[in-house]
Design an enzyme around this catalytic site. Structure first.
Site, PDB file in Angstrom:
ATOM      1  N   CYS A   1      -2.913  -8.046  -6.172  1.00 33.60           N
ATOM      2  CA  CYS A   1      -1.603  -7.221  -5.186  1.00 33.60           C
ATOM      3  C   CYS A   1      -0.923  -6.039  -5.306  1.00 33.60           C
ATOM      4  O   CYS A   1      -0.010  -6.047  -4.971  1.00 33.60           O
ATOM      5  CB  CYS A   1      -0.708  -8.562  -5.474  1.00 33.60           C
ATOM      6  SG  CYS A   1      -0.498 -10.207  -5.266  1.00 33.60           S
ATOM      7  N   ASP A   2      -0.984  -6.281  -7.229  1.00 30.56           N
ATOM      8  CA  ASP A   2      -0.206  -5.627  -8.324  1.00 30.56           C
ATOM      9  C   ASP A   2      -0.895  -4.440  -8.720  1.00 30.56           C
ATOM     10  O   ASP A   2      -0.145  -3.568  -9.601  1.00 30.56           O
ATOM     11  CB  ASP A   2       0.989  -5.978  -8.766  1.00 30.56           C
ATOM     12  CG  ASP A   2       1.713  -7.590  -8.874  1.00 30.56           C
ATOM     13  OD1 ASP A   2       2.170  -7.296  -7.319  1.00 30.56           O
ATOM     14  OD2 ASP A   2       2.040  -8.289  -9.035  1.00 30.56           O
TER      15      ASP A   2
ATOM     16  N   CYS B   1      -1.322 -11.435 -10.764  1.00 38.06           N
ATOM     17  CA  CYS B   1      -2.487 -11.379  -8.955  1.00 38.06           C
ATOM     18  C   CYS B   1      -2.563  -9.523  -9.134  1.00 38.06           C
ATOM     19  O   CYS B   1      -1.842  -9.068  -8.717  1.00 38.06           O
ATOM     20  CB  CYS B   1      -1.175 -11.673  -8.120  1.00 38.06           C
ATOM     21  SG  CYS B   1      -2.040 -11.717  -6.689  1.00 38.06           S
TER      22      CYS B   1
END
Ligand code: NAP
Length: 319
Positions: A141-142, A138
């Site tokens: 997200c990261d 992701c």
């Protein structure tokens, strides 16, 4: 005769737990079947910084634990069980789970399908050992954690291009690794990636091993050229998978309408259909019916919508 529940929720990610919270507060005592990836994709993420209400971010597993606790406070029940079969056309809807004993067969008036989509992984032991430690599926997200670092993205479709372009905001360099020399990505996305000064595309290249298992963080990748078999090491701090997602819908094949990639087709956001006609009592929310946004907050929003429809549906049946 098994007890007939008002509602059962399949899946315990963000969508399922939001549906649980709303249906629990409506006094419907939802039963949440937690499935094979309890907590869904958030449970394998680290810091979540884009869920409103957490100015300093919150760890994905903690966010999920909070949601679970919040719904339980109003009467949601949880069961670790794998769904073996489902009859959505039956009244009540019948579910058979792998749990032994009385929980094995469940009857319910309504069903909320929030079984999500699972990211595809390469399946290497070293990759699995380093998920959350430099290996991620992701970028949204990261990506932030890879500021000024060299990273790799695996895949040759639109997701991989999108991830590479997004990650180039943070990373000093993004190497995109694709196993063939032809791309599935749309022309425009591919051209953007090719033209980007921070992105290098390497074709006919596969990852044989993620390096850094002993150090507990990604140190590099052992790559192999599929044409000549030559191996080399690429020094990177992160590896992002952009090789697609698979919706968890196998149990619903032939029972509700799925699109050509297996995602549940919905109408009016959360209503499922069969041959185009609405299936009474069966709603879908979250990533299992969304391949466009795939965010925690959009999953939570659709979980809320499904719960409100269930409430309305049961209310109408009572009159
Ligand atoms: P996809 O189009 O199926 O592409 C997956 C890519 O991963 C392919 O290049 C495939 O290689 C590769 N791959 C699969 N398994 C692999 C493995 N085990 N090892 C190495 N490589 C592997 O999936 P997607 O990119 O997630 O896209 C899914 C759909 O969403 C598409 O319709 C896409 O257009 C759409 N989408 C659109 C956007 C956008 O428009 N902004 C963004 C994201 C996704 P092969 O080609 O060799 O099979």
């Amino acid at each position: 005769m098994a007890e007939i529940r008002d509602t059962v929720i399949l899946g315990s990610g963000c969508a399922g737990l939001t549906a649980a919270l709303y249906t629990a507060r409506a006094g419907l005592k939802p039963l949440v079947l937690e499935g094979h990836e309890p907590g869904g994709q958030l449970s394998i993420t680290t810091l979540v910084e884009n869920f409103p209400g957490w100015p300093d971010g919150i760890q994905g597993p903690e966010l999920i634990a909070n949601m679970k606790k919040q719904a339980a406070r109003f009467g949601a029940e949880y069961q670790h069980a794998l769904l073996e079969s489902v009859e959505v056309g039956a009244h009540p809807i019948k579910l058979r789970t792998s749990t032994s004993g009385p929980g094995c067969e469940i009857h319910t008036r309504t069903l909320i399908v929030a079984s999500g989509a699972s990211a595809r992984w390469l399946g290497l032991p070293s990759e699995q050992a380093l998920i959350g430690r430099g290996v991620s599926s992701c970028a949204t997200c990261d990506g932030f954690f890879f500021r000024d670092k060299d990273i790799a993205v695996v895949g040759g479709g639109d997701s991989a291009m999108e991830e590479a372009i997004f990650l180039s905001r943070f990373a000093s360099k993004v190497t995109l690794l694709h196993r063939r020399d032809a791309f599935r990505a749309s022309k425009i996305m591919l051209e953007r990636a090719i033209a980007h000064p921070k992105i290098e595309l390497r074709t006919n290249t596969v990852v044989d091993e993620v390096l850094g298992v002993d150090e507990k963080e990604v140190k590099g990748l052992r790559l192999r050229d599929v044409k000549n078999g030559e191996q080399e090491e690429l020094k990177v701090s992160g590896m992002f998978l952009g090789i697609g997602h698979e919706p968890n819908t196998k149990m619903f094949v032939g029972q509700i309408d799925l699109d050509d990639e297996g995602y549940i087709k919905t109408t009016n956001n959360v209503f499922t259909t069969r041959d185009g006609a609405i299936v009474p009592g069966v709603y879908a929310c979250g990533d299992v019916q969304d391949r466009r946004y795939r965010q925690a907050i959009t999953a939570a929003g659709s979980g809320c919508m499904a719960a409100l429809e269930v409430e309305k549906d049961l209310e109408e049946r009572r009159h």
